[in-house]
Motif scaffolding. Structure first.
Motif, PDB file in Angstrom:
ATOM      1  N   MET A 150       0.838  -1.288  -0.046  1.00  0.00           N
ATOM      2  CA  MET A 150       0.042  -0.084  -0.036  1.00  0.00           C
ATOM      3  C   MET A 150       0.997   1.254  -0.267  1.00  0.00           C
ATOM      4  N   MET A 151       1.889   1.212   0.632  1.00  0.00           N
ATOM      5  CA  MET A 151       2.736   2.433   0.810  1.00  0.00           C
ATOM      6  C   MET A 151       3.600   2.855  -0.537  1.00  0.00           C
ATOM      7  N   HIS A 152       3.914   1.700  -1.244  1.00  0.00           N
ATOM      8  CA  HIS A 152       4.600   1.631  -2.307  1.00  0.00           C
ATOM      9  C   HIS A 152       3.758   2.401  -3.297  1.00  0.00           C
ATOM     10  N   ARG A 153       2.421   2.110  -3.247  1.00  0.00           N
ATOM     11  CA  ARG A 153       1.550   2.734  -4.396  1.00  0.00           C
ATOM     12  C   ARG A 153       1.306   4.031  -3.948  1.00  0.00           C
ATOM     13  N   LEU A 154       1.141   4.378  -2.859  1.00  0.00           N
ATOM     14  CA  LEU A 154       1.121   5.950  -2.374  1.00  0.00           C
ATOM     15  C   LEU A 154       2.170   6.794  -2.987  1.00  0.00           C
ATOM     16  N   THR A 155       3.335   6.208  -2.567  1.00  0.00           N
ATOM     17  CA  THR A 155       4.601   6.779  -2.872  1.00  0.00           C
ATOM     18  C   THR A 155       4.665   7.008  -4.533  1.00  0.00           C
ATOM     19  N   LEU A 156       4.524   5.921  -5.081  1.00  0.00           N
ATOM     20  CA  LEU A 156       4.518   6.021  -6.559  1.00  0.00           C
ATOM     21  C   LEU A 156       3.502   7.213  -7.086  1.00  0.00           C
ATOM     22  N   ALA A 157       1.993   7.094  -6.663  1.00  0.00           N
ATOM     23  CA  ALA A 157       1.146   8.043  -6.939  1.00  0.00           C
ATOM     24  C   ALA A 157       1.312   9.504  -6.753  1.00  0.00           C
ATOM     25  N   LEU A 158       2.147   9.680  -5.653  1.00  0.00           N
ATOM     26  CA  LEU A 158       2.569  11.129  -4.981  1.00  0.00           C
ATOM     27  C   LEU A 158       3.769  11.441  -6.158  1.00  0.00           C
ATOM     28  N   LEU A 159       4.589  10.524  -6.252  1.00  0.00           N
ATOM     29  CA  LEU A 159       5.606  11.146  -7.297  1.00  0.00           C
ATOM     30  C   LEU A 159       5.316  11.291  -8.386  1.00  0.00           C
ATOM     31  N   LEU A 160       4.221  10.509  -9.229  1.00  0.00           N
ATOM     32  CA  LEU A 160       3.610  10.763 -10.544  1.00  0.00           C
ATOM     33  C   LEU A 160       3.166  12.190 -10.720  1.00  0.00           C
ATOM     34  N   PHE A 161       2.558  12.672  -9.533  1.00  0.00           N
ATOM     35  CA  PHE A 161       1.917  13.760  -9.318  1.00  0.00           C
ATOM     36  C   PHE A 161       2.759  15.145  -9.052  1.00  0.00           C
ATOM     37  N   VAL A 162       3.793  14.949  -8.322  1.00  0.00           N
ATOM     38  CA  VAL A 162       4.618  16.063  -7.638  1.00  0.00           C
ATOM     39  C   VAL A 162       5.707  16.250  -8.674  1.00  0.00           C
ATOM     40  N   LEU A 163       6.421  15.416  -9.118  1.00  0.00           N
ATOM     41  CA  LEU A 163       7.511  15.429 -10.142  1.00  0.00           C
ATOM     42  C   LEU A 163       7.367  16.265 -11.352  1.00  0.00           C
ATOM     43  N   PRO A 164       6.312  16.017 -11.972  1.00  0.00           N
ATOM     44  CA  PRO A 164       6.096  16.722 -13.162  1.00  0.00           C
ATOM     45  C   PRO A 164       5.902  18.220 -12.805  1.00  0.00           C
ATOM     46  N   GLY A 165       5.377  18.520 -11.879  1.00  0.00           N
ATOM     47  CA  GLY A 165       5.157  20.054 -11.303  1.00  0.00           C
ATOM     48  C   GLY A 165       6.475  20.770 -11.037  1.00  0.00           C
ATOM     49  N   CYS A 166       7.457  19.977 -10.616  1.00  0.00           N
ATOM     50  CA  CYS A 166       8.658  20.607 -10.449  1.00  0.00           C
ATOM     51  C   CYS A 166       9.660  20.724 -11.782  1.00  0.00           C
ATOM     52  N   ALA A 167       9.069  19.936 -13.018  1.00  0.00           N
ATOM     53  CA  ALA A 167      10.051  19.960 -13.891  1.00  0.00           C
ATOM     54  C   ALA A 167      10.012  21.192 -14.941  1.00  0.00           C
ATOM     55  N   ASP A 168       9.211  22.249 -14.326  1.00  0.00           N
ATOM     56  CA  ASP A 168       9.329  23.484 -15.473  1.00  0.00           C
ATOM     57  C   ASP A 168      10.452  24.248 -15.175  1.00  0.00           C
ATOM     58  N   ASP A 169      11.205  24.801 -16.161  1.00  0.00           N
ATOM     59  CA  ASP A 169      12.218  25.654 -16.071  1.00  0.00           C
ATOM     60  C   ASP A 169      11.922  27.208 -16.211  1.00  0.00           C
TER      61      ASP A 169
END
Length: 63
Positions: A1-20
């Motif tokens: 369960m924790m792995h899925r939550l972490t993966l989902a969080l990364l999928l939503f957070v990392l693209p938002g940080c990719a803007d330069d």
């Protein structure tokens, strides 16, 4: 369960940080923040203190 939550969080957070995009500049006329309620003095307009020299909100007893 924790792995899925972490993966989902990364999928939503990392693209938002990719803007330069560079930070934007302010535009338009200046306006007073609290007209008639506060007049800045010389102490309000001085250069801020470096973090090491700024007074701390934490007391020694609170550590």
């Amino acid at each position: 369960m924790m792995h899925r939550l972490t993966l989902a969080l990364l999928l939503f957070v990392l693209p938002g940080c990719a803007d330069d995009a560079p930070p934007t500049d302010a535009s338009g006329p200046l306006r007073a923040l609290n007209p008639g309620r506060w007049t800045p003095g010389a102490d309000d307009l001085r250069t801020p203190l470096a973090p090491a020299a700024a007074p701390s909100m934490r007391t020694e007893a609170g550590r």
